[in-house]
Design an enzyme around this catalytic site. Structure first.
Site, PDB file in Angstrom:
ATOM      1  N   VAL A 153      23.090  57.208  59.776  1.00  0.00           N
ATOM      2  CA  VAL A 153      21.682  57.549  60.051  1.00  0.00           C
ATOM      3  C   VAL A 153      20.786  56.329  60.248  1.00  0.00           C
ATOM      4  CG1 VAL A 153      21.709  59.796  58.875  1.00  0.00           C
ATOM      5  CG2 VAL A 153      21.107  57.738  57.585  1.00  0.00           C
ATOM      6  N   ASN A 164      17.763  63.583  54.355  1.00  0.00           N
ATOM      7  CA  ASN A 164      18.237  63.610  52.981  1.00  0.00           C
ATOM      8  C   ASN A 164      19.158  62.431  52.637  1.00  0.00           C
ATOM      9  OD1 ASN A 164      19.290  65.166  50.456  1.00  0.00           O
ATOM     10  ND2 ASN A 164      21.130  64.912  51.713  1.00  0.00           N
ATOM     11  N   TYR A 190      14.533  51.286  46.172  1.00  0.00           N
ATOM     12  CA  TYR A 190      14.624  52.731  46.362  1.00  0.00           C
ATOM     13  C   TYR A 190      13.242  53.376  46.208  1.00  0.00           C
ATOM     14  CZ  TYR A 190      15.977  57.554  45.056  1.00  0.00           C
ATOM     15  OH  TYR A 190      16.092  58.920  44.956  1.00  0.00           O
ATOM     16  N   LYS A 229      10.943  55.441  48.871  1.00  0.00           N
ATOM     17  CA  LYS A 229      10.500  56.823  48.641  1.00  0.00           C
ATOM     18  C   LYS A 229       8.968  56.948  48.694  1.00  0.00           C
ATOM     19  CE  LYS A 229      14.541  58.771  48.190  1.00  0.00           C
ATOM     20  NZ  LYS A 229      15.044  59.690  49.228  1.00  0.00           N
ATOM     21  N   THR A 239      24.028  66.022  40.544  1.00  0.00           N
ATOM     22  CA  THR A 239      24.956  65.909  41.681  1.00  0.00           C
ATOM     23  C   THR A 239      26.126  65.022  41.249  1.00  0.00           C
ATOM     24  OG1 THR A 239      23.816  63.931  42.469  1.00  0.00           O
ATOM     25  CG2 THR A 239      23.075  66.034  43.371  1.00  0.00           C
TER      26      THR A 239
HETATM   27  P1  NAD Z   1      24.581  61.935  47.381  1.00  0.00           P
HETATM   28  O1  NAD Z   1      24.984  60.510  47.143  1.00  0.00           O
HETATM   29  O2  NAD Z   1      25.354  63.015  46.697  1.00  0.00           O
HETATM   30  O3  NAD Z   1      24.568  62.244  48.934  1.00  0.00           O
HETATM   31  C1  NAD Z   1      24.034  61.366  49.854  1.00  0.00           C
HETATM   32  C2  NAD Z   1      24.900  61.477  51.098  1.00  0.00           C
HETATM   33  O4  NAD Z   1      24.367  60.565  52.073  1.00  0.00           O
HETATM   34  C3  NAD Z   1      26.351  61.068  50.847  1.00  0.00           C
HETATM   35  O5  NAD Z   1      27.232  62.096  51.271  1.00  0.00           O
HETATM   36  C4  NAD Z   1      26.521  59.803  51.662  1.00  0.00           C
HETATM   37  O6  NAD Z   1      27.812  59.637  52.213  1.00  0.00           O
HETATM   38  C5  NAD Z   1      25.453  59.996  52.751  1.00  0.00           C
HETATM   39  N1  NAD Z   1      25.039  58.717  53.347  1.00  0.00           N
HETATM   40  C6  NAD Z   1      24.813  57.531  52.716  1.00  0.00           C
HETATM   41  N2  NAD Z   1      24.494  56.599  53.621  1.00  0.00           N
HETATM   42  C7  NAD Z   1      24.521  57.200  54.840  1.00  0.00           C
HETATM   43  C8  NAD Z   1      24.293  56.754  56.153  1.00  0.00           C
HETATM   44  N3  NAD Z   1      23.964  55.487  56.392  1.00  0.00           N
HETATM   45  N4  NAD Z   1      24.417  57.640  57.178  1.00  0.00           N
HETATM   46  C9  NAD Z   1      24.753  58.944  56.943  1.00  0.00           C
HETATM   47  N5  NAD Z   1      24.992  59.415  55.709  1.00  0.00           N
HETATM   48  C10 NAD Z   1      24.882  58.553  54.670  1.00  0.00           C
HETATM   49  O7  NAD Z   1      23.037  61.997  47.023  1.00  0.00           O
HETATM   50  P2  NAD Z   1      22.143  63.183  46.444  1.00  0.00           P
HETATM   51  O8  NAD Z   1      22.039  62.990  44.997  1.00  0.00           O
HETATM   52  O9  NAD Z   1      22.570  64.488  46.993  1.00  0.00           O
HETATM   53  O10 NAD Z   1      20.718  62.759  47.064  1.00  0.00           O
HETATM   54  C11 NAD Z   1      20.215  63.297  48.251  1.00  0.00           C
HETATM   55  C12 NAD Z   1      18.740  62.988  48.354  1.00  0.00           C
HETATM   56  O11 NAD Z   1      18.072  63.406  47.169  1.00  0.00           O
HETATM   57  C13 NAD Z   1      18.415  61.496  48.513  1.00  0.00           C
HETATM   58  O12 NAD Z   1      17.386  61.334  49.451  1.00  0.00           O
HETATM   59  C14 NAD Z   1      17.960  61.082  47.133  1.00  0.00           C
HETATM   60  O13 NAD Z   1      17.068  60.006  47.152  1.00  0.00           O
HETATM   61  C15 NAD Z   1      17.280  62.360  46.667  1.00  0.00           C
HETATM   62  N6  NAD Z   1      17.188  62.439  45.215  1.00  0.00           N
HETATM   63  C16 NAD Z   1      18.299  62.596  44.452  1.00  0.00           C
HETATM   64  C17 NAD Z   1      18.179  62.637  43.063  1.00  0.00           C
HETATM   65  C18 NAD Z   1      19.374  62.816  42.167  1.00  0.00           C
HETATM   66  O14 NAD Z   1      19.235  62.652  40.950  1.00  0.00           O
HETATM   67  N7  NAD Z   1      20.556  63.162  42.684  1.00  0.00           N
HETATM   68  C19 NAD Z   1      16.914  62.515  42.476  1.00  0.00           C
HETATM   69  C20 NAD Z   1      15.791  62.363  43.287  1.00  0.00           C
HETATM   70  C21 NAD Z   1      15.940  62.326  44.664  1.00  0.00           C
END
Ligand code: NAD
Length: 271
Positions: free
Chosen positions: A67, A93, A160, A164, A195
């Protein structure tokens, strides 16, 4: 069912769709009738997610694409349009984070986080909206942000958090830019979400892991971390006609985390 939640005939793109929140969101949108294209860089995770969606007879297609790469992104949108038509829904995402002391962090790491966690959001939003505006069609965009975009969390998350915070403001600006084109733009700010990536991080903290969970929970009035499905249902609402009058909102899905002052007291203190 309230038909305003129905996504039949809609085409959605979910970046990082093979990850924790991405998978849950993809599943919910597809269960409500959308065809979903997931983009990710983890081929094993894409294959695993697609097998699960196929078992449920959901219309989901996977694309291995970075991405943060502009050329790859334009190529993906061109190919997606050729194969499936113009997308109606985009969920930004995918991200990459870092836990690093600011005074010891190389520029390359700062740039990696910003490229994957905010520049990519702009690139996808641009390619998404460009096609909708040219076709005079409406659309829905949801950016997955974090509570870290509005308050400091420490532990080496500064790059990060900066990304955000930028995502929150990008959301508001794009909402204004595209309102008269019928493209609504909103964001969601999760607290910790249960997750696989979050659990891996807690594990990597070793003995500090349990104390970290207790510390996180102290900040969440509802007393638990979020599940991926909590985020997915908020996304579903924001991309559906049920939220037709909502744009430019940055919505916490955080069990009250952001409104709770660190010096506050939970419960009925005065009784
Ligand atoms: P995750 O790590 O489970 O999933 C993220 C996905 O993005 C992965 O499958 C990864 O392979 C993919 N990815 C990474 N770099 C990439 C790239 N350059 N191109 C395409 N794909 C790429 O993460 P998650 O916990 O599901 O988080 C998803 C969103 O939620 C993020 O934006 C994160 O900031 C936000 N978020 C998560 C949490 C949490 O605690 N899990 C808390 C607040 C916000």
């Amino acid at each position: 069912m309230d038909s305003r939640f129905d996504l039949t005939g809609k085409l959605a793109i979910v970046t990082g769709g093979a990850g924790g929140i991405g998978t849950a969101t993809t599943r919910l949108l597809a269960r409500h009738g959308a065809t979903v294209l997931i983009t990710d860089v983890n081929q094993i995770a894409i294959d695993t997610a697609l097998a699960a969606f196929e078992a449920e007879n959901l219309k989901v297609f996977g694309f291995n694409t970075d991405v943060s790469d502009e050329i790859a992104t334009v190529k993906f949108f061109d190919e997606a349009e050729k194969l499936h038509g113009t997308a109606d829904i985009l969920v930004n995402n995918a991200y990459q984070g870092i836990h690093s002391p600011p005074h010891l962090t190389p520029l390359s790491e700062w740039e990696r986080v910003l490229k994957t966690s905010i520049t990519s959001y702009f690139l996808y939003a641009r390619e998404f909206s460009k096609r909708l505006i040219a076709a005079k069609r409406t659309g829905q965009l949801v950016n997955i942000s974090s509570i870290a975009g509005s308050s400091g969390i420490g532990r080496g998350n500064f790059a990060y958090s900066a990304a955000k915070g930028g995502v929150n403001q990008l959301t508001r600006e794009l909402a204004i830019e595209w309102a008269r084109s019928g493209i609504r733009v909103n964001a969601i700010q999760p607290c910790s979400v249960n997750t696989p990536g979050w659990r891996k991080w807690i594990e990597s903290e070793g003995e500090r892991g349990q104390a970290l969970i207790e510390n996180l929970l102290r900040g969440i009035p509802l007393g638990r971390v979020a599940e991926p499905e909590d985020i997915a249902s908020a996304v579903h609402f924001l991309v559906s006609d049920a939220s037709a009058m909502i744009t430019g909102v940055v919505l916490p899905v955080d069990g009250g985390n952001l409104v709770f002052n660190a010096g506050g007291t939970l419960g009925n203190y005065s009784s």
